[in-house]
Structures are given as structure tokens and as C-alpha cells.
Design a protein around this motif. Structure first.
Motif, PDB file in Angstrom:
ATOM      1  N   GLY A  92      59.197  48.023   6.242  1.00 26.74           N
ATOM      2  CA  GLY A  92      59.596  46.666   6.555  1.00 26.74           C
ATOM      3  C   GLY A  92      59.359  45.662   5.449  1.00 26.74           C
ATOM      4  N   VAL A  93      58.722  46.085   4.359  1.00 27.56           N
ATOM      5  CA  VAL A  93      58.421  45.179   3.250  1.00 27.56           C
ATOM      6  C   VAL A  93      59.586  45.170   2.264  1.00 27.56           C
ATOM      7  N   PRO A  94      60.062  43.996   1.825  1.00 33.11           N
ATOM      8  CA  PRO A  94      61.171  43.944   0.869  1.00 33.11           C
ATOM      9  C   PRO A  94      60.881  44.747  -0.396  1.00 33.11           C
ATOM     10  N   GLU A  95      61.888  45.404  -0.919  1.00 33.25           N
ATOM     11  CA  GLU A  95      61.737  46.263  -2.094  1.00 33.25           C
ATOM     12  C   GLU A  95      61.151  45.509  -3.277  1.00 33.25           C
ATOM     13  N   ALA A  96      61.543  44.245  -3.453  1.00 33.82           N
ATOM     14  CA  ALA A  96      61.069  43.465  -4.598  1.00 33.82           C
ATOM     15  C   ALA A  96      59.563  43.239  -4.579  1.00 33.82           C
ATOM     16  N   TRP A  97      58.929  43.421  -3.425  1.00 36.92           N
ATOM     17  CA  TRP A  97      57.490  43.200  -3.312  1.00 36.92           C
ATOM     18  C   TRP A  97      56.684  44.489  -3.448  1.00 36.92           C
ATOM     19  N   ARG A  98      57.323  45.655  -3.491  1.00 37.47           N
ATOM     20  CA  ARG A  98      56.586  46.920  -3.452  1.00 37.47           C
ATOM     21  C   ARG A  98      55.632  47.054  -4.641  1.00 37.47           C
ATOM     22  N   VAL A  99      56.161  46.883  -5.860  1.00 39.13           N
ATOM     23  CA  VAL A  99      55.315  47.019  -7.057  1.00 39.13           C
ATOM     24  C   VAL A  99      54.265  45.917  -7.126  1.00 39.13           C
ATOM     25  N   PRO A 100      54.621  44.644  -6.898  1.00 37.06           N
ATOM     26  CA  PRO A 100      53.580  43.613  -6.918  1.00 37.06           C
ATOM     27  C   PRO A 100      52.453  43.870  -5.918  1.00 37.06           C
ATOM     28  N   LEU A 101      52.785  44.295  -4.705  1.00 40.55           N
ATOM     29  CA  LEU A 101      51.745  44.537  -3.714  1.00 40.55           C
ATOM     30  C   LEU A 101      50.897  45.755  -4.077  1.00 40.55           C
ATOM     31  N   SER A 102      51.526  46.794  -4.597  1.00 40.00           N
ATOM     32  CA  SER A 102      50.758  47.967  -5.023  1.00 40.00           C
ATOM     33  C   SER A 102      49.827  47.618  -6.174  1.00 40.00           C
ATOM     34  N   THR A 103      50.278  46.737  -7.055  1.00 43.81           N
ATOM     35  CA  THR A 103      49.427  46.293  -8.158  1.00 43.81           C
ATOM     36  C   THR A 103      48.238  45.494  -7.633  1.00 43.81           C
TER      37      THR A 103
END
Length: 227
Positions: free
Chosen positions: A95-106
Motif C-alpha cells: 500500500g506504500v507508494p513506489e516513490a517512497w520505498r527507497v526513502p523509507l528503507s533508508t
């Protein structure tokens, strides 16, 4: 009887819970919310609040005006409670937007954190909470002033790198919490939040020394704060 839950705790009510909305006109929406199996979140109480019941909030999505519906409930009517979602769990959720995946993982690699706000509610309900101007709201358990100083620098670097905004609180020993941007500032006093209220307290008393004095501490790969 369950323990009195801390702020930001997610709670699910029993099927026959005797709750009361702060605004009677919100009763129908809250009834539908709980019928859908969704939780509420424990909110802060005023220090002089005479009502012994737990104060809860239900934040509605932007499509419903982002209203926050308040209610009260007895401890006995709480069927289940859980801490806020872990950042690592949210970062990989469909449910999380793709554009946020890398920032959130970081962000998750910097320090363990719990998620509240739009990202948490989107995962919990499947409703649309996250939009183009959303920030991510996090909670970090911070044991000491050095950990707070280092984490502040890491968060500032993250925002500069990704052009996104992270909001949230440093949860201190003893159950208090302070917004991380207040820790990053230079004011003598900061607003400290507790389950029974909030008030200004000396920055120097938070951990026994003034926060903001890193003494040249270098950033590790993962900040040493509690999960």
C-alpha cells in the motif's frame, strides 16, 4: 484488565464496547469504522482531565476532510492493543507508494522506528491517506543525549538527500516524548509530551546534559537507539 496504554498505541475495541464519541454527530461514522475492524489510537489526555476512561482518536482520510474523531472508552472494552507499526514493515507494504520505498528503507537502516500518521493508516485500513505532499511520521526510542544528537543529524541528512520531510518524536526514558525538530533547535526549553498532558521543560534536563552538543561524534551506519 489491560494496562493503560501509552500514546500512539493502536487499540481494537470489543464487539460490545460502550464507547462515547466526543461529538455525538460522529457516532455513526465511528460505528462504521469499528464495524470494519479498524483500530483507534490512544491520544494524550489533559493533566486535569477528570474522566478516567482512555481517550482515543480516529483520523479520517483526506477524502473525508482529514477529520480526527475523538472518543472515550473504558479499559475493559479494549479487546486488543499493539504498538505502532514498525517502519521496516511499512516500507515494504504494497500500500506504500513506489516513490517512497527507497526513502523509507533508508530511514529504517538509520534507526529502528515506529510509524504513525498517514503511512500507518494507509497500511492499517487500505484507505488513501498518503498524497503528494505527505510527510512520514515516526517514533524513535532514544536512550541518551548522544543518541539524540546523532539521530538529528542523520534525519537532516535524509531530508536533504531525498527532498522529503520526516516528522515525529523522540521517545525518552520514562515515557515522555519530544518532537525531533525541537531537539534539533537551540531553544532552552522544549515541549515535552506525556500521556497525561504536555508542558515546557528544560532541554538540559532531558538526558542530564544539553542536547545538541555532539562533541564531534561521527555518524555510524545505524544510529544506536532503542527499537
Amino acid at each position: 484488565m489491560p494496562d493503560r496504554p501509552a500514546r500512539h498505541t493502536l487499540v481494537w475495541l470489543s464487539a460490545h464496547a460502550d464507547w462515547r464519541a466526543d461529538v455525538p454527530a460522529h457516532d455513526a461514522r465511528l460505528a462504521a469504522w469499528f464495524a470494519g475492524g479498524f483500530p483507534a489510537v490512544v491520544a494524550r489526555r489533559a493533566a486535569d482531565d477528570p474522566d478516567p476512561r482512555v481517550r482515543l482518536g480516529v483520523p479520517l482520510p483526506p477524502a473525508e476532510g482529514k477529520l480526527r474523531l475523538g472518543l472515550r472508552v473504558s479499559l475493559n472494552d479494549i479487546a486488543r492493543q499493539a504498538p505502532p507499526l514498525a517502519l521496516g514493515e511499512v516500507a515494504v507494504h504494497a500500500g506504500v507508494p513506489e516513490a517512497w520505498r527507497v526513502p523509507l528503507s533508508t530511514l529504517d537502516a538509520l534507526a529502528p522506528a515506529r510509524v504513525f500518521g498517514a503511512f500507518a493508516w494507509q497500511v492499517l485500513t487500505g484507505l488513501d491517506y498518503v498524497h503528494a505532499r505527505s510527510d512520514v511520521d515516526l517514533l524513535w526510542s532514544v536512550r541518551d543525549a548522544r543518541g539524540a544528537d546523532v539521530l538529528v543529524r542523520a534525519l537532516q541528512d535524509w531530508e536533504a538527500r531525498f527532498g522529503l520531510r520526516v516528522d515525529g518524536e523522540f521517545c525518552l526514558p520514562g515515557g515522555a516524548a519530544v518532537n525531533w525538530r525541537e531537539i534539533a533547535g537551540g531553544s532552552r526549553q522544549v515541549l515535552v509530551k506525556r500521556v497525561e498532558g504536555a508542558g515546557l521543560e528544560l532541554r538540559s534536563a532531558l538526558f542530564g546534559r544539553a542536547v545538541g552538543d555532539t562533541h564531534g561524534v561521527s555518524l555510524p551506519g545505524r544510529v544506536g537507539v532503542a527499537s
